[in-house]
Design an enzyme around this catalytic site. Structure first.
Site, PDB file in Angstrom:
ATOM      1  CG  HIS A 264      -1.800   1.161   1.370  1.00  0.00           C
ATOM      2  ND1 HIS A 264      -3.131   1.123   1.025  1.00  0.00           N
ATOM      3  CD2 HIS A 264      -1.566   2.425   1.780  1.00  0.00           C
ATOM      4  CE1 HIS A 264      -3.670   2.316   1.231  1.00  0.00           C
ATOM      5  NE2 HIS A 264      -2.742   3.122   1.700  1.00  0.00           N
ATOM      6  CD  GLU A 265       1.485   3.563   3.672  1.00  0.00           C
ATOM      7  OE1 GLU A 265       1.646   4.649   3.082  1.00  0.00           O
ATOM      8  OE2 GLU A 265       0.431   3.290   4.300  1.00  0.00           O
ATOM      9  CG  HIS A 268       0.344   6.280  -0.585  1.00  0.00           C
ATOM     10  ND1 HIS A 268      -0.662   7.054  -1.102  1.00  0.00           N
ATOM     11  CD2 HIS A 268      -0.232   5.552   0.413  1.00  0.00           C
ATOM     12  CE1 HIS A 268      -1.803   6.809  -0.453  1.00  0.00           C
ATOM     13  NE2 HIS A 268      -1.563   5.890   0.469  1.00  0.00           N
ATOM     14  CD  GLU A 294      -5.521   5.530   0.450  1.00  0.00           C
ATOM     15  OE1 GLU A 294      -4.644   6.401   0.651  1.00  0.00           O
ATOM     16  OE2 GLU A 294      -5.529   4.443   1.038  1.00  0.00           O
TER      17      GLU A 294
END
Ligand code: ZN
Length: 523
Positions: A264-265, A268, A294
């Site tokens: 997830h990170e 980003h 997001e």
């Protein structure tokens, strides 16, 4: 004119340097700082945030922007210089409405509130954070009221992270999505739950971190411009385009946590690392909105990282890292485990299908708080009631209820949660557009673990532009359509129609949607 433009850039660079220093203090607070540093750290971050605010709202910047207006108008809308002036003006006009003293006060309050929350949550003690939260709500209302003339009190708060989006529009999109989601959730949760016991074994921390970071690198995360550290609440942060960091947390008795929060990170971070280097130090050098940001974390975490194609290639590798734990678990069982849908308590652990109901709950409570229809003292009960209505379970405590998310205890109320669901929706929209241009993407991921075609399409169409275009502009440019829930719903039905018995297995809907999608055709 050239001299004035250069002067503007020099001033913006100073502002950027001060906020990057504040960002580094925040990163340190969340990773390595001993608890005793909290009070001073709050003050230090407040000082830096005041300084950067003062520098950015210096009337000299306003004069430069005025002087540069004819120059801006003489240039095409999408030229870099015109975009830099336009985006700076938008942020400047917003910033001058918020007094520096207020910004500093909020930063100070947030640091204190965060520290109290880190103790109150494990102690399950809502009463301890209540006075802080009351103050936060008060600050949130004050912040909104620096922008009189809004349609809804949440609009100015939403606009801070989602320029061009209003509360009523978010509510409309959420209602449309909710109508599609509720029957899917009901159909899935009425069936035999997936067995995810294979994820709940002992997985040594070091190996988990190593595997997650290896996948991050394969996705395209550049370690010369990045690093990974441990924290309580994972996040990505950037100090320059050459230093984009991710943080993660591990649970040794659960494989899913570190792995998927790392992916997830990484999503980003890929966005930030993909921004054009010549935007460095300007307001253009960051992702354009929290919803679009997001969308990238969700795309890499869920559409790629939880897909059957991805694990076709990677599962044997994971098995070789954890032979005792996973050697006897077949791939299909693992895929079902990582895509288990259930009504659970924690938003950050929620699956792709129920996740948005967690967001809608928070968003609606935020609107009620800001509108004055709900008091902080009743928030705990309001949370429990709404949770029971949406998920059929009552949270057994506040730790996993109203105290679970850092957001209300670290920033204002009303600015944050909608971005997660907008991101889920947009992730599918960007993915479908990339897929339309390069139908070979899924096969490349499945057969070779190759992500570069997808990554390059995203860099080309989204990442490189940073904040040059607003969210609605970049969504339209990159995908040929304004925000639409169609790709997301089609994706959910296709994916979960494989794992669960749904009325409609989604195949036809997915194919029709792709065929009709207005994106660039295959090249
Ligand atoms: Zn995120």
């Amino acid at each position: 004119m050239e001299a004035k433009f250069q002067e503007l850039k020099t001033r913006l660079l100073e502002v950027n340097d001060i906020s990057s220093a504040a960002g580094l203090l925040h990163w340190d607070q969340s990773t390595y700082m001993p608890p005793g540093g909290a009070a001073a750290r709050g003050r230090q971050m407040a000082t830096l945030s005041r300084l950067s605010h003062e520098k950015f709202t210096d009337p000299a910047i306003g004069k430069l922007l005025d002087a540069l207006e004819p120059y801006e108008k003489s240039l095409p809308y999408d030229s870099d210089a015109a975009s830099l002036i336009r985006v700076t003006r938008r942020k400047y006009e917003r910033a001058i409405k918020i007094p520096a003293a207020f910004t500093a006060e909020v930063a100070n309050h947030s640091a204190e509130s965060f520290q109290v929350w880190t103790e109150a949550r494990p102690a399950n003690d809502f009463a301890r954070v209540r006075p802080y939260l009351e103050k936060t709500l008060d600050y949130s209302r004050q912040a909104a009221n620096f922008f009189p003339g809004y349609d809804h009190i949440a609009d100015p708060l939403i606009e801070a992270s989602e320029y061009g989006m209003k509360a009523t529009e978010v509510s409309r999109i959420f209602a449309e999505l909710r109508a599609e989601l509720v029957p899917i959730v009901a159909a899935i949760t009425s069936q035999e739950p997936a067995d995810d016991s294979c994820l709940h074994q002992y997985f040594p921390e070091e190996k988990q971190l190593e595997f997650g970071l290896e996948v991050a690198k394969q996705f395209g995360y550049d370690m010369n411009r990045g690093r990974q550290d441990k924290t309580h609440h994972p996040f990505m942060t950037k100090f320059s385009l050459g230093d984009v960091r991710i943080t993660t947390r591990t649970k040794e008795n659960f494989l899913g946590d570190a792995l998927f929060s790392t992916l997830h990170e990484t999503g980003h971070a890929l966005y930030e690392q993909g921004i054009r280097m010549d935007f460095e130090g300007t307001p253009l050098a960051r992702g354009t909105s929290s919803g679009v940001h997001e969308s990238q974390s969700r795309l890499w975490e869920n559409l790629v990282g939880r897909s059957r194609g991805f694990w076709y290639h990677y599962y044997p590798k994971l098995q070789s890292v954890f032979p005792e734990q996973l050697g006897a678990v077949d791939r299909d069982t693992f895929n079902r485990a990582i895509n288990k849908v259930e009504c659970s308590l924690i938003r950050t652990n929620a699956d792709e299908v129920t996740y948005n109901l967690h967001v809608m709950l928070r968003f609606d409570l935020e609107l009620a708080l800001l509108e004055g229809k709900l008091e902080i003292r009743d928030l705990r009960n309001a949370w429990r009631e709404r949770f029971e209505a949406d998920f059929g379970i009552v949270p057994p405590d506040d730790k996993d209820g109203v105290l679970q998310d850092v957001h209300w205890y670290y920033s204002l109320i009303g600015g944050g949660f909608q971005g997660y669901t907008l991101g889920n929706i947009l992730a599918s929209q960007f993915y479908v557009s990339a897929f339309k241009a390069h139908p070979e993407i899924p096969a490349e991921i499945k057969r070779e673990g190759k992500f570069s075609t997808l990554h390059n399409w995203l860099k080309e169409n989204l990442y490189q532009h940073g904040s040059k275009y607003t969210a609605p502009e970049i969504v339209e440019r990159a995908t040929g359509s304004p925000l639409s829930i169609k790709p997301y719903i089609a994706y959910l039905k296709l994916k979960y129609g494989y794992f669960y018995d749904l009325d409609d297995d989604g195949t036809q809907q997915w194919e029709d949607m792709v065929k009709a999608w207005p994106g660039q055709s295959a090249s």
